[in-house]
Design a protein around this motif. Sequence first.
Motif, PDB file in Angstrom:
ATOM      1  N   GLY A 196       0.790  -1.329   0.052  1.00  0.00           N
ATOM      2  CA  GLY A 196       0.101   0.128   0.083  1.00  0.00           C
ATOM      3  C   GLY A 196       0.552   1.159   0.009  1.00  0.00           C
ATOM      4  N   TYR A 197       2.271   1.189   0.183  1.00  0.00           N
ATOM      5  CA  TYR A 197       2.836   2.492   0.113  1.00  0.00           C
ATOM      6  C   TYR A 197       3.546   2.540  -1.314  1.00  0.00           C
ATOM      7  CZ  TYR A 197       2.347   2.757   4.929  1.00  0.00           C
ATOM      8  OH  TYR A 197       1.644   2.934   6.337  1.00  0.00           O
ATOM      9  N   ASN A 198       4.382   3.694  -1.249  1.00  0.00           N
ATOM     10  CA  ASN A 198       4.802   4.110  -2.478  1.00  0.00           C
ATOM     11  C   ASN A 198       5.455   2.877  -3.255  1.00  0.00           C
ATOM     12  OD1 ASN A 198       6.688   5.388  -4.492  1.00  0.00           O
ATOM     13  ND2 ASN A 198       7.367   6.815  -3.035  1.00  0.00           N
ATOM     14  N   PRO A 199       4.888   2.478  -4.428  1.00  0.00           N
ATOM     15  CA  PRO A 199       5.186   1.486  -5.231  1.00  0.00           C
ATOM     16  C   PRO A 199       6.599   1.584  -5.907  1.00  0.00           C
ATOM     17  CG  PRO A 199       3.542   2.613  -6.576  1.00  0.00           C
ATOM     18  CD  PRO A 199       3.606   3.273  -5.203  1.00  0.00           C
ATOM     19  N   LEU A 200       7.165   2.782  -6.039  1.00  0.00           N
ATOM     20  CA  LEU A 200       8.389   3.067  -6.849  1.00  0.00           C
ATOM     21  C   LEU A 200       9.523   2.263  -5.849  1.00  0.00           C
ATOM     22  CD1 LEU A 200       8.340   6.627  -8.063  1.00  0.00           C
ATOM     23  CD2 LEU A 200       7.642   4.547  -9.266  1.00  0.00           C
ATOM     24  N   LEU A 201       9.008   1.959  -4.508  1.00  0.00           N
ATOM     25  CA  LEU A 201      10.194   1.461  -3.804  1.00  0.00           C
ATOM     26  C   LEU A 201      10.209  -0.104  -4.062  1.00  0.00           C
ATOM     27  CD1 LEU A 201       9.230   3.088  -0.272  1.00  0.00           C
ATOM     28  CD2 LEU A 201      10.939   3.707  -1.831  1.00  0.00           C
ATOM     29  N   HIS A 202       9.394  -0.659  -4.885  1.00  0.00           N
ATOM     30  CA  HIS A 202       9.311  -1.925  -5.345  1.00  0.00           C
ATOM     31  C   HIS A 202       9.365  -2.186  -6.781  1.00  0.00           C
ATOM     32  CE1 HIS A 202       7.964  -2.231  -0.830  1.00  0.00           C
ATOM     33  NE2 HIS A 202       7.087  -1.608  -1.555  1.00  0.00           N
ATOM     34  N   GLN A 203      10.102  -3.148  -7.084  1.00  0.00           N
ATOM     35  CA  GLN A 203      10.198  -3.287  -8.519  1.00  0.00           C
ATOM     36  C   GLN A 203       9.879  -4.812  -8.851  1.00  0.00           C
ATOM     37  OE1 GLN A 203      13.753  -1.902 -10.272  1.00  0.00           O
ATOM     38  NE2 GLN A 203      13.357  -2.839 -12.366  1.00  0.00           N
ATOM     39  N   THR A 209      -4.364   3.095  -7.865  1.00  0.00           N
ATOM     40  CA  THR A 209      -4.681   3.185  -6.527  1.00  0.00           C
ATOM     41  C   THR A 209      -5.801   3.883  -6.134  1.00  0.00           C
ATOM     42  OG1 THR A 209      -3.431   5.332  -6.051  1.00  0.00           O
ATOM     43  CG2 THR A 209      -2.114   3.258  -6.505  1.00  0.00           C
ATOM     44  N   VAL A 210      -6.256   3.771  -4.808  1.00  0.00           N
ATOM     45  CA  VAL A 210      -7.273   4.467  -4.315  1.00  0.00           C
ATOM     46  C   VAL A 210      -7.233   5.857  -4.473  1.00  0.00           C
ATOM     47  CG1 VAL A 210      -8.785   4.679  -2.095  1.00  0.00           C
ATOM     48  CG2 VAL A 210      -7.933   2.349  -2.885  1.00  0.00           C
ATOM     49  N   MET A 211      -5.690   6.467  -3.831  1.00  0.00           N
ATOM     50  CA  MET A 211      -5.978   7.707  -3.805  1.00  0.00           C
ATOM     51  C   MET A 211      -5.915   8.667  -5.372  1.00  0.00           C
ATOM     52  SD  MET A 211      -6.374   7.825  -0.798  1.00  0.00           S
ATOM     53  CE  MET A 211      -5.692   9.619  -0.356  1.00  0.00           C
ATOM     54  N   PHE A 212      -5.649   7.962  -6.035  1.00  0.00           N
ATOM     55  CA  PHE A 212      -5.482   8.317  -7.548  1.00  0.00           C
ATOM     56  C   PHE A 212      -6.800   8.346  -8.102  1.00  0.00           C
ATOM     57  CE2 PHE A 212      -3.288   7.724 -12.032  1.00  0.00           C
ATOM     58  CZ  PHE A 212      -3.182   9.015 -11.986  1.00  0.00           C
ATOM     59  N   ALA A 246       3.332  11.978  -2.437  1.00  0.00           N
ATOM     60  CA  ALA A 246       3.592  10.628  -2.581  1.00  0.00           C
ATOM     61  C   ALA A 246       4.559  10.612  -3.771  1.00  0.00           C
ATOM     62  CB  ALA A 246       2.459   9.812  -3.206  1.00  0.00           C
ATOM     63  N   GLY A 247       4.753  11.588  -4.652  1.00  0.00           N
ATOM     64  CA  GLY A 247       5.643  11.306  -5.933  1.00  0.00           C
ATOM     65  C   GLY A 247       6.967  11.935  -5.331  1.00  0.00           C
ATOM     66  N   ILE A 248       6.860  13.018  -4.422  1.00  0.00           N
ATOM     67  CA  ILE A 248       8.146  13.827  -4.101  1.00  0.00           C
ATOM     68  C   ILE A 248       8.814  13.081  -2.871  1.00  0.00           C
ATOM     69  CG2 ILE A 248       8.922  16.027  -2.955  1.00  0.00           C
ATOM     70  CD1 ILE A 248       6.400  17.213  -4.453  1.00  0.00           C
ATOM     71  N   ALA A 249       7.964  12.698  -1.790  1.00  0.00           N
ATOM     72  CA  ALA A 249       8.592  12.104  -0.702  1.00  0.00           C
ATOM     73  C   ALA A 249       9.372  10.654  -0.911  1.00  0.00           C
ATOM     74  CB  ALA A 249       7.616  11.877   0.562  1.00  0.00           C
ATOM     75  N   PHE A 299      -2.704   3.105  -1.280  1.00  0.00           N
ATOM     76  CA  PHE A 299      -3.661   2.027  -1.293  1.00  0.00           C
ATOM     77  C   PHE A 299      -3.926   1.544  -2.532  1.00  0.00           C
ATOM     78  CE2 PHE A 299      -4.225   5.326   2.246  1.00  0.00           C
ATOM     79  CZ  PHE A 299      -4.135   4.502   2.987  1.00  0.00           C
ATOM     80  N   HIS A 300      -3.292   0.323  -3.137  1.00  0.00           N
ATOM     81  CA  HIS A 300      -3.540  -0.155  -4.314  1.00  0.00           C
ATOM     82  C   HIS A 300      -5.017  -0.877  -4.228  1.00  0.00           C
ATOM     83  CE1 HIS A 300      -0.053   0.529  -6.487  1.00  0.00           C
ATOM     84  NE2 HIS A 300       0.539   0.564  -5.311  1.00  0.00           N
ATOM     85  N   PHE A 301      -5.848  -1.018  -5.066  1.00  0.00           N
ATOM     86  CA  PHE A 301      -7.070  -1.689  -5.268  1.00  0.00           C
ATOM     87  C   PHE A 301      -6.603  -3.152  -5.321  1.00  0.00           C
ATOM     88  CE2 PHE A 301      -8.636   2.128  -7.549  1.00  0.00           C
ATOM     89  CZ  PHE A 301      -9.946   2.292  -6.638  1.00  0.00           C
ATOM     90  N   PRO A 302      -7.611  -3.954  -4.517  1.00  0.00           N
ATOM     91  CA  PRO A 302      -7.367  -5.307  -4.423  1.00  0.00           C
ATOM     92  C   PRO A 302      -7.144  -6.092  -5.852  1.00  0.00           C
ATOM     93  CG  PRO A 302      -8.884  -4.838  -2.982  1.00  0.00           C
ATOM     94  CD  PRO A 302      -8.586  -3.630  -3.701  1.00  0.00           C
ATOM     95  N   TRP A 303      -7.746  -5.457  -6.792  1.00  0.00           N
ATOM     96  CA  TRP A 303      -7.783  -6.169  -8.115  1.00  0.00           C
ATOM     97  C   TRP A 303      -6.627  -5.504  -9.276  1.00  0.00           C
ATOM     98  CZ3 TRP A 303     -12.046  -3.267  -6.205  1.00  0.00           C
ATOM     99  CH2 TRP A 303     -11.948  -2.070  -6.824  1.00  0.00           C
TER     100      TRP A 303
END
Length: 291
Positions: free
Chosen positions: A44-51, A200-203, A256-259, A271-275
């Motif tokens: 659910g956190y910044n997806p740029l931290l995962h590849q 994502t939910v916030m988007f 989210a894009g800066i931090a 918050f990514h959607f479950p689907w």
Amino acid sequence: MATTTDNHTAAALEKESSVNTGAANPNGANAGNAAAGAPAYGYGYNPLLHQHSGPEPRLPAFGGEFQPGLWKGIEHRKFANPAPLGLCGFALTTFVLSLINLNTRDVTQPNIVLALAFGYGGLVQLLAGMWEMAVGNTFGATALSSYGGFWISYAILLTPGFNALNAYSSAADEGSALGFFLFGWFIFTTILLLCTLRSTVMFFLLFFTLDLAFLMLACADLAKSNGNASAGTTLQHAGGGFGILAAFLAWYNAFAGIADSSNSFFTIPVFHFPWSEKGRAARGKTEREIA
């Protein structure tokens, strides 16, 4: 001389170590090529931290990059991430206009928005959209450039020198024309909203609240043109409320894009959607852990 040689050797070893370990700024220009060893902050956190792994890794949807679906990081990108700039330009201009639509502190004239609409929400957001083209983000380029154009066109409508609204012989005709104008943006925003259903939910909420704001404001102008001032005012206030929500959601996605770990002690959840791809991957991981 020995000291200089030792310093050069140490620097070379440090550089080699950083390359081998894949140390990289997870939100920086080469975020798409960050190594799998980047710190994990949980689902659910910044997806740029995962590849994603694989021969052609894809990153999950992320509002901070204005990417509604899986996307490939750009190797050796020459541009920084332009999405937060465009989001902030949109957010501030929308925030001020929405306060006026709510008649906050009895302010009813939107003239103060002209400076923001021409400069920050208009020109700067339009430039951010052009830079999104440079980094290969079709969705971001379309959305940011279009909303930059919206603010410039809205400012033209409010600028007396352009005489854009003087051609209408009555307030009813002017209200109907403004309603048509805003309904067009409601339709356009609905198209973009449908493209965020797997993000994502916030988007998604950003475009959902913005869509409702356009709809309420369009209906407000049409109601006033029909002589129903009371309903028009109520709808205008509703549009202002949804506009405030859209502004804060735009700031949220920009943050989210800066931090990242280089400038913040924390990253905020998106918050990514479950689907979504990220949601399905996280759900599968949890099921494997339970098994």
